[in-house]
Write an enzyme that holds these catalytic residues in place. Structure first.
Site, PDB file in Angstrom:
ATOM      1  N   TYR A   1      76.433  10.058  -3.761  1.00  0.00           N
ATOM      2  CA  TYR A   1      75.171  10.639  -3.250  1.00  0.00           C
ATOM      3  C   TYR A   1      75.244  10.941  -1.756  1.00  0.00           C
ATOM      4  O   TYR A   1      74.379  11.632  -1.220  1.00  0.00           O
ATOM      5  CB  TYR A   1      73.972   9.740  -3.567  1.00  0.00           C
ATOM      6  N   GLU A   2      76.268  10.423  -1.075  1.00  0.00           N
ATOM      7  CA  GLU A   2      76.428  10.743   0.346  1.00  0.00           C
ATOM      8  C   GLU A   2      77.063  12.116   0.536  1.00  0.00           C
ATOM      9  O   GLU A   2      77.249  12.565   1.665  1.00  0.00           O
ATOM     10  CB  GLU A   2      77.253   9.655   1.038  1.00  0.00           C
ATOM     11  N   SER A  53      77.106  -3.087  -1.752  1.00  0.00           N
ATOM     12  CA  SER A  53      75.962  -3.222  -0.837  1.00  0.00           C
ATOM     13  C   SER A  53      75.575  -4.677  -0.599  1.00  0.00           C
ATOM     14  O   SER A  53      75.211  -5.388  -1.536  1.00  0.00           O
ATOM     15  CB  SER A  53      74.734  -2.509  -1.404  1.00  0.00           C
ATOM     16  N   HIS A  92      77.301  -1.631   4.478  1.00  0.00           N
ATOM     17  CA  HIS A  92      78.683  -1.305   4.112  1.00  0.00           C
ATOM     18  C   HIS A  92      79.514  -1.237   5.383  1.00  0.00           C
ATOM     19  O   HIS A  92      79.398  -0.277   6.154  1.00  0.00           O
ATOM     20  CB  HIS A  92      78.751   0.031   3.372  1.00  0.00           C
ATOM     21  N   HIS A 142      65.979   0.166  -0.108  1.00  0.00           N
ATOM     22  CA  HIS A 142      67.321  -0.344   0.212  1.00  0.00           C
ATOM     23  C   HIS A 142      67.222  -1.711   0.897  1.00  0.00           C
ATOM     24  O   HIS A 142      68.071  -2.574   0.679  1.00  0.00           O
ATOM     25  CB  HIS A 142      68.075   0.660   1.088  1.00  0.00           C
ATOM     26  N   ASN A 159      67.134  -6.253  -8.213  1.00  0.00           N
ATOM     27  CA  ASN A 159      65.732  -5.942  -8.555  1.00  0.00           C
ATOM     28  C   ASN A 159      65.636  -5.683 -10.050  1.00  0.00           C
ATOM     29  O   ASN A 159      66.637  -5.395 -10.712  1.00  0.00           O
ATOM     30  CB  ASN A 159      65.283  -4.682  -7.801  1.00  0.00           C
ATOM     31  N   MET A 183      74.453   2.989  -8.553  1.00  0.00           N
ATOM     32  CA  MET A 183      74.908   4.298  -8.057  1.00  0.00           C
ATOM     33  C   MET A 183      76.392   4.314  -7.688  1.00  0.00           C
ATOM     34  O   MET A 183      76.816   5.157  -6.896  1.00  0.00           O
ATOM     35  CB  MET A 183      74.063   4.690  -6.836  1.00  0.00           C
ATOM     36  N   SER A 184      77.156   3.393  -8.227  1.00  0.00           N
ATOM     37  CA  SER A 184      78.566   3.323  -7.803  1.00  0.00           C
ATOM     38  C   SER A 184      79.451   2.853  -8.954  1.00  0.00           C
ATOM     39  O   SER A 184      79.091   2.964 -10.123  1.00  0.00           O
ATOM     40  CB  SER A 184      78.696   2.355  -6.621  1.00  0.00           C
ATOM     41  N   HIS A 194      79.496   6.513  -1.337  1.00  0.00           N
ATOM     42  CA  HIS A 194      78.906   6.834  -2.634  1.00  0.00           C
ATOM     43  C   HIS A 194      78.866   8.347  -2.834  1.00  0.00           C
ATOM     44  O   HIS A 194      78.756   9.102  -1.862  1.00  0.00           O
ATOM     45  CB  HIS A 194      77.478   6.304  -2.716  1.00  0.00           C
ATOM     46  N   ALA A 201      75.622  -3.649  -6.138  1.00  0.00           N
ATOM     47  CA  ALA A 201      74.229  -4.069  -6.282  1.00  0.00           C
ATOM     48  C   ALA A 201      73.620  -3.190  -7.369  1.00  0.00           C
ATOM     49  O   ALA A 201      73.905  -1.991  -7.427  1.00  0.00           O
ATOM     50  CB  ALA A 201      73.486  -3.869  -4.971  1.00  0.00           C
TER      51      ALA A 201
HETATM   52  N1  HPA Z   1      68.680   1.640  -9.379  1.00  0.00           N
HETATM   53  C1  HPA Z   1      69.819   2.221  -8.940  1.00  0.00           C
HETATM   54  N2  HPA Z   1      70.642   1.633  -8.072  1.00  0.00           N
HETATM   55  C2  HPA Z   1      70.327   0.424  -7.630  1.00  0.00           C
HETATM   56  C3  HPA Z   1      69.164  -0.245  -8.043  1.00  0.00           C
HETATM   57  C4  HPA Z   1      68.297   0.401  -8.979  1.00  0.00           C
HETATM   58  O1  HPA Z   1      67.248  -0.121  -9.399  1.00  0.00           O
HETATM   59  N3  HPA Z   1      69.157  -1.445  -7.407  1.00  0.00           N
HETATM   60  C5  HPA Z   1      70.271  -1.500  -6.636  1.00  0.00           C
HETATM   61  N4  HPA Z   1      70.995  -0.384  -6.775  1.00  0.00           N
END
Ligand code: HPA
Length: 274
Positions: A86-87, A31, A62, A248, A236, A212-213, A84, A114
């Site tokens: 989750y998609e 990402s 992406h 996002h 973050n 998430m990846s 991903h 990310a």
């Molecule tokens: N959690 C899950 N996936 C993420 C995060 C997060 O805080 N930041 C970027 N991808």
């Protein structure tokens, strides 16, 4: 190799034509981290929609294309963007792009993503090399029939993140004057971010970053014999550890900051990679 993988690899060879050079390594850019693909020279660029079996993502940030060419003089194949779990894609479909990297002749893959930080030392904008992972996605891309020609039914993950590659990445970071944190990445399915209680639990479990990846790709890569390195761009502080609401857009904004250091480190790493 599975039929899909062979078909995608054939399509790539055909698109590159006489310019095809066997890539030494593959890279997956996560990402907001796709910029490195723009530095690839003599590039053949192919959208995933033209590659049989490639899952196509829908998330902003992406690009969804494969770029073959040379980076800092080293032949590479770069996957700019990923789909991903989750998609709603089947976990097994993650295998196709990774096995295609292998089918093209590369022996190493560098995965990027990310991630949120659970470790107060690694702040937004920092980068972190993975030393290990915890799979909390509740899925495994190798579930289902196994093709013994690709890899064994039961694959060990004791040395998933290659120590020699980690040393090379640290050397590249040092040469570029960048701090490369190290830590354990915990993969959730998403797409919701975590609750503060989940993050506290993950910290207790030994995680330094959450995302998430990457984990499905690392598993598939080890199964087919690729060496793996992986780096998170910390976008973050994980939920409950910071003040800013997660989104996002927030991820992409901070990914752009971390991406500058990440791209310098990876460019240096690739130049030294033989
Ligand atoms: N959690 C899950 N996936 C993420 C995060 C997060 O805080 N930041 C970027 N991808």
């Amino acid at each position: 190799m599975s039929d899909w993988t062979t078909e995608a690899a054939d399509a790539i060879r055909e698109a590159a034509g006489d310019g095809f050079v066997t890539p030494k390594l593959g890279m997956v850019l996560g990402s907001g981290l796709g910029g490195l693909a723009d530095a690839v020279q003599d590039a053949t660029s192919i959208p995933y929609t033209d590659l049989p079996g490639f899952p196509v993502g829908t998330v902003p940030g992406h690009a969804g294309r494969l770029v073959l060419g040379t980076l800092e003089g080293t032949p590479v194949v770069v996957l700019q963007g990923r789909a991903h779990l989750y998609e709603g894609i089947p976990a097994s479909s993650v295998a196709v792009p990774i096995r295609t990297i292998r089918a093209l002749g590369a022996d190493t893959v560098v995965l990027t993503n990310a991630a949120g930080s659970i470790n107060p030392d690694a702040k937004p904008g920092a980068i972190m090399a993975l030393t290990d992972h915890i799979n909390f996605q509740g899925m495994n891309p190798l579930a289902g029939p196994n093709d013994d020609a690709i890899g064994p039914r039961f694959v060990g993950l004791g040395d998933t993140y290659n120590k020699d590659l980690l040393r090379l990445l640290q050397a590249a970071a040092e040469a570029e004057g960048v701090t490369l944190h190290e830590g354990v990445y915990l993969a959730v399915l998403g797409p919701s971010f975590e609750t503060p209680a989940e993050i506290r639990a993950f910290r207790t479990l030994g995680a330094d970053a959450v995302g998430m990846s990457t984990v499905p790709e690392a598993i598939v890569a080890r199964h087919c014999g690729l060496r793996v390195a992986a780096i998170s761009a910390i976008t973050n502080l994980a939920e409950g550890l910071g003040d800013e609401p997660l989104s996002h857009e927030h991820t992409l904004k901070n990914a752009a900051i971390a991406a500058q250091d990440l791209q310098r480190v990876l460019a240096h790493f690739v130049k030294e990679y033989h």
